[in-house]
Structure formats: structure tokens, C-alpha cells
Design a protein around this motif. Structure first.
Motif, PDB file in Angstrom:
ATOM      1  N   GLU A 262       0.317   9.162   7.599  1.00 18.62           N
ATOM      2  CA  GLU A 262       0.915   9.831   6.446  1.00 18.62           C
ATOM      3  C   GLU A 262       0.098   9.665   5.169  1.00 18.62           C
ATOM      4  OE1 GLU A 262       4.603   7.751   4.810  1.00 18.62           O
ATOM      5  OE2 GLU A 262       4.516   6.937   6.847  1.00 18.62           O
ATOM      6  N   VAL A 263      -1.022   8.971   5.243  1.00 18.65           N
ATOM      7  CA  VAL A 263      -1.902   8.904   4.072  1.00 18.65           C
ATOM      8  C   VAL A 263      -2.379  10.302   3.687  1.00 18.65           C
ATOM      9  CG1 VAL A 263      -4.087   8.621   5.339  1.00 18.65           C
ATOM     10  CG2 VAL A 263      -3.857   7.624   3.064  1.00 18.65           C
ATOM     11  N   TYR A 264      -2.404  11.212   4.669  1.00 20.39           N
ATOM     12  CA  TYR A 264      -2.927  12.560   4.422  1.00 20.39           C
ATOM     13  C   TYR A 264      -1.938  13.469   3.693  1.00 20.39           C
ATOM     14  CZ  TYR A 264      -6.504  10.844   7.557  1.00 20.39           C
ATOM     15  OH  TYR A 264      -7.497  10.077   8.125  1.00 20.39           O
ATOM     16  N   ILE A 265      -0.682  13.019   3.504  1.00 15.61           N
ATOM     17  CA  ILE A 265       0.244  13.776   2.646  1.00 15.61           C
ATOM     18  C   ILE A 265       0.419  13.054   1.308  1.00 15.61           C
ATOM     19  CG2 ILE A 265       1.485  14.948   4.507  1.00 15.61           C
ATOM     20  CD1 ILE A 265       3.678  12.818   4.271  1.00 15.61           C
ATOM     21  N   GLY A 266      -0.469  12.110   1.041  1.00 18.44           N
ATOM     22  CA  GLY A 266      -0.464  11.440  -0.258  1.00 18.44           C
ATOM     23  C   GLY A 266       0.297  10.135  -0.293  1.00 18.44           C
ATOM     24  N   ASN A 267       0.807   9.665   0.862  1.00 18.00           N
ATOM     25  CA  ASN A 267       1.564   8.412   0.900  1.00 18.00           C
ATOM     26  C   ASN A 267       0.633   7.241   1.220  1.00 18.00           C
ATOM     27  OD1 ASN A 267       3.737  10.072   0.525  1.00 18.00           O
ATOM     28  ND2 ASN A 267       4.600   9.797   2.551  1.00 18.00           N
ATOM     29  N   LEU A 268       0.761   6.180   0.453  1.00 19.55           N
ATOM     30  CA  LEU A 268      -0.032   4.977   0.705  1.00 19.55           C
ATOM     31  C   LEU A 268       0.883   3.930   1.338  1.00 19.55           C
ATOM     32  CD1 LEU A 268      -2.797   3.600   0.342  1.00 19.55           C
ATOM     33  CD2 LEU A 268      -1.991   2.742  -1.859  1.00 19.55           C
ATOM     34  N   VAL A 269       0.599   3.572   2.581  1.00 12.20           N
ATOM     35  CA  VAL A 269       1.409   2.587   3.310  1.00 12.20           C
ATOM     36  C   VAL A 269       0.541   1.363   3.579  1.00 12.20           C
ATOM     37  CG1 VAL A 269       2.844   2.158   5.323  1.00 12.20           C
ATOM     38  CG2 VAL A 269       2.698   4.468   4.385  1.00 12.20           C
ATOM     39  N   GLN A 270       0.952   0.222   3.039  1.00 10.67           N
ATOM     40  CA  GLN A 270       0.185  -1.008   3.195  1.00 10.67           C
ATOM     41  C   GLN A 270       1.111  -2.158   3.581  1.00 10.67           C
ATOM     42  OE1 GLN A 270      -3.453  -1.053   0.216  1.00 10.67           O
ATOM     43  NE2 GLN A 270      -1.605  -0.627  -0.945  1.00 10.67           N
ATOM     44  N   GLY A 271       0.514  -3.275   3.912  1.00 13.21           N
ATOM     45  CA  GLY A 271       1.298  -4.456   4.256  1.00 13.21           C
ATOM     46  C   GLY A 271       1.959  -4.357   5.610  1.00 13.21           C
ATOM     47  N   LYS A 272       1.324  -3.646   6.551  1.00 17.00           N
ATOM     48  CA  LYS A 272       1.901  -3.517   7.891  1.00 17.00           C
ATOM     49  C   LYS A 272       1.722  -4.799   8.703  1.00 17.00           C
ATOM     50  CE  LYS A 272       1.165   1.470   8.447  1.00 17.00           C
ATOM     51  NZ  LYS A 272       0.552   2.505   9.321  1.00 17.00           N
ATOM     52  N   ARG A 273       0.655  -5.510   8.455  1.00 17.83           N
ATOM     53  CA  ARG A 273       0.351  -6.718   9.236  1.00 17.83           C
ATOM     54  C   ARG A 273       0.236  -7.920   8.320  1.00 17.83           C
ATOM     55  NH1 ARG A 273      -1.552  -6.075  14.407  1.00 17.83           N
ATOM     56  NH2 ARG A 273      -1.762  -3.930  15.139  1.00 17.83           N
ATOM     57  N   THR A 274       0.475  -9.078   8.860  1.00 20.03           N
ATOM     58  CA  THR A 274       0.325 -10.305   8.091  1.00 20.03           C
ATOM     59  C   THR A 274       0.051 -11.458   9.053  1.00 20.03           C
ATOM     60  OG1 THR A 274       1.326 -11.696   6.372  1.00 20.03           O
ATOM     61  CG2 THR A 274       2.769 -10.938   8.153  1.00 20.03           C
ATOM     62  N   THR A 275      -0.188 -12.631   8.497  1.00 21.79           N
ATOM     63  CA  THR A 275      -0.346 -13.854   9.287  1.00 21.79           C
ATOM     64  C   THR A 275       0.735 -14.835   8.854  1.00 21.79           C
ATOM     65  OG1 THR A 275      -1.890 -14.740   7.637  1.00 21.79           O
ATOM     66  CG2 THR A 275      -2.840 -13.582   9.534  1.00 21.79           C
ATOM     67  N   PRO A 276       1.154 -15.744   9.740  1.00 19.12           N
ATOM     68  CA  PRO A 276       2.209 -16.697   9.363  1.00 19.12           C
ATOM     69  C   PRO A 276       1.870 -17.523   8.130  1.00 19.12           C
ATOM     70  CG  PRO A 276       1.838 -16.734  11.730  1.00 19.12           C
ATOM     71  CD  PRO A 276       0.743 -15.890  11.142  1.00 19.12           C
ATOM     72  N   ASN A 277       0.618 -17.994   8.041  1.00 24.78           N
ATOM     73  CA  ASN A 277       0.175 -18.762   6.882  1.00 24.78           C
ATOM     74  C   ASN A 277      -1.347 -18.777   6.858  1.00 24.78           C
ATOM     75  OD1 ASN A 277      -0.698 -21.047   8.619  1.00 24.78           O
ATOM     76  ND2 ASN A 277       1.515 -21.348   8.898  1.00 24.78           N
ATOM     77  N   HIS A 278      -1.915 -19.504   5.908  1.00 24.51           N
ATOM     78  CA  HIS A 278      -3.368 -19.503   5.733  1.00 24.51           C
ATOM     79  C   HIS A 278      -4.109 -20.218   6.858  1.00 24.51           C
ATOM     80  CE1 HIS A 278      -2.211 -23.419   4.138  1.00 24.51           C
ATOM     81  NE2 HIS A 278      -3.469 -23.811   4.222  1.00 24.51           N
ATOM     82  N   ILE A 294       4.224   3.779  -0.894  1.00 27.06           N
ATOM     83  CA  ILE A 294       4.240   4.456  -2.193  1.00 27.06           C
ATOM     84  C   ILE A 294       3.984   5.935  -1.918  1.00 27.06           C
ATOM     85  CG2 ILE A 294       3.273   4.563  -4.504  1.00 27.06           C
ATOM     86  CD1 ILE A 294       4.577   1.897  -3.874  1.00 27.06           C
ATOM     87  N   GLU A 295       5.002   6.750  -2.134  1.00 22.14           N
ATOM     88  CA  GLU A 295       4.892   8.174  -1.826  1.00 22.14           C
ATOM     89  C   GLU A 295       4.184   8.927  -2.950  1.00 22.14           C
ATOM     90  OE1 GLU A 295       8.695   9.735  -0.774  1.00 22.14           O
ATOM     91  OE2 GLU A 295       8.871   8.505   1.043  1.00 22.14           O
ATOM     92  N   LYS A 296       3.420   9.942  -2.548  1.00 23.44           N
ATOM     93  CA  LYS A 296       2.675  10.804  -3.478  1.00 23.44           C
ATOM     94  C   LYS A 296       1.820   9.957  -4.424  1.00 23.44           C
ATOM     95  CE  LYS A 296       4.662  13.902  -1.243  1.00 23.44           C
ATOM     96  NZ  LYS A 296       3.928  14.390  -0.059  1.00 23.44           N
ATOM     97  N   ASN A 297       1.113   9.025  -3.831  1.00 23.79           N
ATOM     98  CA  ASN A 297       0.280   8.097  -4.591  1.00 23.79           C
ATOM     99  C   ASN A 297      -1.088   8.683  -4.928  1.00 23.79           C
ATOM    100  OD1 ASN A 297      -0.206   5.131  -5.433  1.00 23.79           O
ATOM    101  ND2 ASN A 297      -1.925   5.523  -4.067  1.00 23.79           N
ATOM    102  N   HIS A 298      -1.553   9.622  -4.110  1.00 25.39           N
ATOM    103  CA  HIS A 298      -2.866  10.213  -4.325  1.00 25.39           C
ATOM    104  C   HIS A 298      -2.837  11.670  -3.860  1.00 25.39           C
ATOM    105  CE1 HIS A 298      -2.724   8.142  -0.380  1.00 25.39           C
ATOM    106  NE2 HIS A 298      -3.235   9.286   0.062  1.00 25.39           N
ATOM    107  N   GLU A 299      -3.926  12.375  -4.084  1.00 23.20           N
ATOM    108  CA  GLU A 299      -3.985  13.798  -3.727  1.00 23.20           C
ATOM    109  C   GLU A 299      -3.915  13.974  -2.211  1.00 23.20           C
ATOM    110  OE1 GLU A 299      -6.853  17.729  -4.390  1.00 23.20           O
ATOM    111  OE2 GLU A 299      -7.418  15.791  -5.248  1.00 23.20           O
TER     112      GLU A 299
END
Length: 563
Positions: A262-278, A294-299
């Protein structure tokens, strides 16, 4: 001690600089921790040490001290196991590692067991001199402090990245194919003209009926670089585990990833993955509700409408023609009216002539449903007739709406909102008047000073509540007006095909949701935006419009009076 006096130690100089060290605020400390300065400090320390001979310099540049899975460190351990190195020299304990337990394991257990001398210059520690009582406390304590520092830095970095994501800033090192980071702000995305055009072509090919495999083959035939190769050609140090050949080619998996992003309709989706700790580097996928979108974040590169259609197509069971690159015209759209299974296209040869027809796939596989057989041409002709008829109805509706365009559909809702707004405005003015009167009453002794303070605060609270309600109602009214402006854009999706003379895959997927086949004489079509169409028909009588749908499904409209 005497046996060690004449022994020559073969030393490995170990230096390390991590990414988190680059985030510390003190530039002086950053410079002191630089690779070159670490080397210089260690070599200066060793220049008068006659019993130490440097055999290697191991450098881990850009590696965290929170774990010991570092290439140079592991190479140094291998040298120790092979007997090449029996002395390790570091600038300080933090350069060796910031993980409390493992640091202690190496310094206090593994190195002594292997006969390895360990020197941390700035911490004034040399294992050859033996441990005094202070070392027993200070060395573990310093390791603990280094561990805590690493944890603190990790928390700060995570928090900073989270804030940037919520602000719509792109924090990934590599962006989606079709975009690039702007030159003025590395956290903002802009369209990459070359790659962006390829993305748009991929969506067009999918809408035209091509499968993911066919699209990938077409791109490879045209010599268009795959996302991986394109990044490499652009000077990026991008790495992937999916590369199987010398040159990474387009595949159906790569194409599908693009079609689903969905980045191609201007939506920026982040934070899908993480680690338990450092300390734990194994990543896991977070629940979708925890992703930052964040919808409609870019062109955008693709319209919302095309993206929605493509997602629907990706969920369909479609078949590609044996000798063609496109799927069948009604593949995935035509279904059995009884069991809901897709209709399968089949070709039979009779007397040298080929006949194509659709039949229920359940019947074909298990005979648990009737065939619902219908000739391909009959089905396509019927669909075309019904589609043209529906488009004519849409055109008729559009002309009526243009004629009575001064009457908004949201009139009833807007009137209710307007009434609420007037009441709140009156309440606001009344609160102001009461507060003014209250002061006069206190001056005249009608109310006490204590009552004045209490009542003044109460009226003030009512006034603030009224003002907040007014702002909320005005925002709701703005939303209603904006909704009304967009409410009937769907009509234009049909109007643009008003001159249609034959079906195409693009027309079918854009305008038709489903075709239910009962038998060769009875089919039922659900057009896209059918709910909007029905809602519009239900609204017309309230707008002074009489409507009748005749036996041929034609819409007859009579505008009586607009009120």
C-alpha cells in the motif's frame, strides 16, 4: 611470575565502533572512540612493551557491543583456538563488549582457561598482573555499567524511531521500489521516475488480466532490472536472501509483493517487525494493530480505486489461457449460483469445431452440483447487454442529479447538525450573559464572594464545553460536505464506458463484482458500487423524484418538484 618474564605474547589488537556510538551527543567522545584513535592509543601503549608482539589488528566497524557475534571478534577467537594469539588488547572494556554476562564469561573464564592475557588500557586492567580485591568488584561493575549503557541507548533509539514513524518520516535504510528519498530530507519519499513507471505498468498489466508469472516474464523479456538489481545499479549496498542466480530476475513473488504494497497509494506503513530487546536479534512480526500506518503520507503511484481492484483480483481463483498470457475474460468473476464455486471454462471439439462453455467447477470435479453449463459466447453477450443497460441507467441518474444538483443529499443530516449548532451557540451566549450578571449580583450583595467564585467556575466550564461542542459540530458539517462532494464519483467509473461495444478484462474487473450463473438462460450480475446505486435510488423520492424500473431493468425517472 618468573616463568612469564621472558615470555613473548602474540597479541591481537581489537577495536570496535558501533552505530549507537555515532548517536552520542559528545563529538569529543565520538572522536576518541573512532577506529583510528583506538588503534593509535593501543599502539602507543604497546611501543615500549618488549614482551608483546602484535600479530593482528581486528576491526569491527559498525557492530554493537551488545553481543559477540561480530566477524572480526570471531576471527580473533579462531586465532586464539589455533594458538596464533595468546593476548588481547583493547582500549577499554566498553570496546570489548557491552553485554555483562558474556563479557564476564570471556574475561574471567574463557581467556584464563585458554591462557590468554587480556589488557584493557583505560581501565588499567592487565590479567597478567593478577586480580586484586578492587578488580574483583570494579571489573564486573564496569561491565554492568556498560551493559546498562547499551540498554539505555537501545531504549532511546527505539523511542526516537517510534516518534519519527508516527510523524510520517521514513526510517528504513531502503525504500520500496518506485520511490527514493528526497535530497533535502532523507526521511521523505518522492517518486523515482524510472522505477515508478515500472510499478504503474505492473498494476496496468494486472488489471488487463495478466497473471503474476506473465508479468514477471514480460519484464524479464524487456530487460527491466528487478528491484534488487535496480538498487545495486543505483549504488545501494542492498542485500537480500532471495537471490538465487548471478542476476536476480523478476519473479511472481516479487510482482505480488509490489501489487500488495500500500505504499503505492501513498500510505507509509512501518514498525511491522521488532526484536524483544537489544540483546536478542531474532525479529518477529508485530500484530497488525501495532503497525504504524500514516495514510496519504507521500505522492501515490497508483489510485486507490485501481489498488482496491487489484487486491480483489489477487484473492480470486483465476486461470490463465493455455497459450496466452492473460486470464480468461470472466475468470474469477463468474460463479455457480448454487454452490458459489467458480465457473470453469472448457473447450469441446465436435465434428472438427471447437465449442467453449462455462460449467460449475464443483460439478466438474465431484459431480456434487449441477453443471450450470452455459456457452461462453452466450454468457459474454448477456453480460455485455446487461452492462450497457446498467451504464445507461447510470447516465440517466447522473443527468437527474445534475438537474437537481442544488439539493444536497446530506440535507437532512445537515439540518440536524445546523439545529444542534444553533442550540450550542445559544448556550454559549447564555453562559456569557450569566457570568456578566453574576458579577453585578456579587457587587449588589445578592450572592456571596464564595458563591461567586463557585458559580463563575461552573459557568466557565459550561462555556468551554459549549465551545468544544461547536467546534466538533462544525468539523462534522465540513466532513458531511466533503463526503457529499465525493459521494457520487463512482458514477464516473461507469460513465467513461458509455460507448462500450465489447467486453475487455479491464472493463469486467472495474465494473462487475460477480456474475452468478443459474443456467444458460438465467444469470444475475452484481455490479460494483451496487450499494451506492441502491442508496441513491432510495434517496430520489425524498428529493421530489419519481422512479420506476421496468421489466427490462430500465430506469424511468420523473422529476416532479425540487424542494
Amino acid at each position: 611470575m618468573y616463568q612469564n618474564i621472558n615470555k613473548i605474547y602474540h597479541a591481537a589488537i581489537y577495536v570496535r565502533l558501533s552505530k549507537e556510538d555515532g548517536d552520542i551527543s559528545s563529538s569529543a567522545k565520538l572522536e576518541s572512540n573512532s577506529i583510528s584513535n583506538q588503534k593509535a592509543l593501543i599502539l602507543d601503549f604497546l611501543k615500549d612493551k618488549k614482551d608483546i608482539e602484535v600479530v593482528s589488528v581486528r576491526v569491527d566497524d559498525g557492530y554493537s557491543g551488545s553481543n559477540f557475534e561480530r566477524p572480526a571478534f570471531q576471527a580473533m577467537l579462531e586465532d586464539i583456538r589455533r594458538g596464533i594469539v595468546d593476548c588481547v588488547v583493547v582500549k577499554d572494556l566498553s570496546r570489548f563488549g557491552r553485554e555483562y554476562i558474556d563479557s564476564g564469561k570471556y574475561i574471567e573464564r574463557l581467556f584464563p582457561a585458554l591462557g590468554v592475557r587480556f589488557i584493557a588500557i583505560n581501565d588499567n586492567y592487565d590479567s597478567l598482573k593478577g586480580k586484586n580485591q578492587a578488580d574483583e568488584i570494579i571489573i564486573p561493575f564496569k561491565n554492568l555499567i556498560n551493559d546498562a549503557y547499551c540498554r539505555d541507548i537501545s531504549i532511546k533509539i527505539r523511542s526516537n524511531l517510534e516518534i519519527k514513524r508516527k510523524k510520517g518520516e521514513c526510517v528504513t535504510p531502503f525504500v520500496a521500489f518506485g520511490y527514493r528519498k528526497t535530497k533535502t530530507d532523507k526521511h521523505k519519499l518522492e517518486i523515482d521516475p524510472s522505477a515508478g513507471g515500472v510499478v504503474q505498468d505492473i498494476f496496468k498489466m494486472k488489471l488487463q488480466g495478466m497473471s503474476q508469472d506473465a508479468i514477471a516474464n514480460r519484464l524479464n523479456e524487456l530487460g527491466i532490472l528487478s528491484p534488487f538489481e535496480y538498487k545495486i545499479s543505483s549504488g545501494s549496498r542492498y542485500e537480500t536472501g532471495f537471490r538465487q542466480k548471478e542476476q536476480a530476475l523478476w519473479s511472481s513473488v516479487t510482482v505480488r509483493r509490489i501489487l500488495e504494497n500500500e505504499v503505492y497509494i501513498g500510505n507509509l506503513v512501518q514498525g511491522k517487525r521488532t526484536t524483544p530487546n537489544h540483546k536478542v536479534k531474532q525479529t518477529y512480526v508485530k500484530p497488525e494493530d501495532d503497525w504504524i500506518r500514516i495514510e496519504k503520507n507521500h505522492e501515490p503511484l497508483v489510485s486507490d480505486r485501481d489498488f482496491e481492484i487489484v487486491q480483489r483480483l489477487l484473492g480470486m481463483d483465476t486461470r490463465t489461457s493455455p497459450d496466452q498470457k492473460q486470464v480468461y475474460l470472466l475468470s474469477g468473476i463468474a460463479v455457480c449460483a448454487d454452490c458459489g464455486a467458480p465457473m470453469t471454462r472448457k473447450v469441446s471439439t465436435v465434428a472438427g469445431k471447437k465449442y467453449a462453455y462455462y460449467l460449475c467447477s464443483t460439478n466438474k470435479e465431484t459431480k456434487r452440483c449441477s453443471s450450470h453449463r452455459i456457452p461462453e459466447k452466450d454468457l459474454e453477450d448477456a453480460v455485455l447487454v446487461m452492462l450497457k443497460q446498467h451504464i445507461q441507467n447510470i447516465l440517466h441518474l447522473k443527468r437527474v442529479l445534475e438537474f437537481i444538483g442544488t439539493v444536497p443529499f446530506q440535507e437532512i443530516n445537515m439540518k440536524k447538525l445546523q439545529d444542534r449548532l444553533e442550540k450550542k451557540k445559544q448556550e454559549k451566549e447564555r453562559c456569557k450573559e450569566l457570568r456578566m450578571m453574576l458579577y453585578s449580583d456579587m457587587k449588589e450583595g445578592i450572592v456571596s464572594k464564595e458563591d461567586y467564585v463557585e458559580l463563575h467556575a461552573a459557568y466557565g466550564k459550561r462555556l468551554r464545553n459549549a465551545e468544544e461542542s461547536i467546534r466538533a459540530i462544525q468539523k462534522e458539517m465540513d466532513n458531511e460536505l466533503e463526503k457529499a462532494d465525493k459521494a457520487n464519483t463512482w458514477l464516473d467509473y461507469f460513465v467513461k464506458y458509455q460507448d462500450i461495444e465489447e467486453l475487455s478484462r479491464t472493463v469486467v474487473v472495474e465494473l462487475i463484482r460477480q456474475i452468478r450463473v443459474y443456467d444458460k438462460k438465467n444469470i444475475e450480475i452484481t455490479f460494483d458500487f451496487d450499494d451506492c446505486y441502491q442508496t441513491l435510488l432510495n434517496q430520489l423520492p425524498a428529493m421530489g423524484v419519481d422512479m420506476v424500473i421496468d421489466d427490462d431493468n430500465n430506469l424511468q425517472v420523473n422529476v416532479k418538484e425540487v424542494v
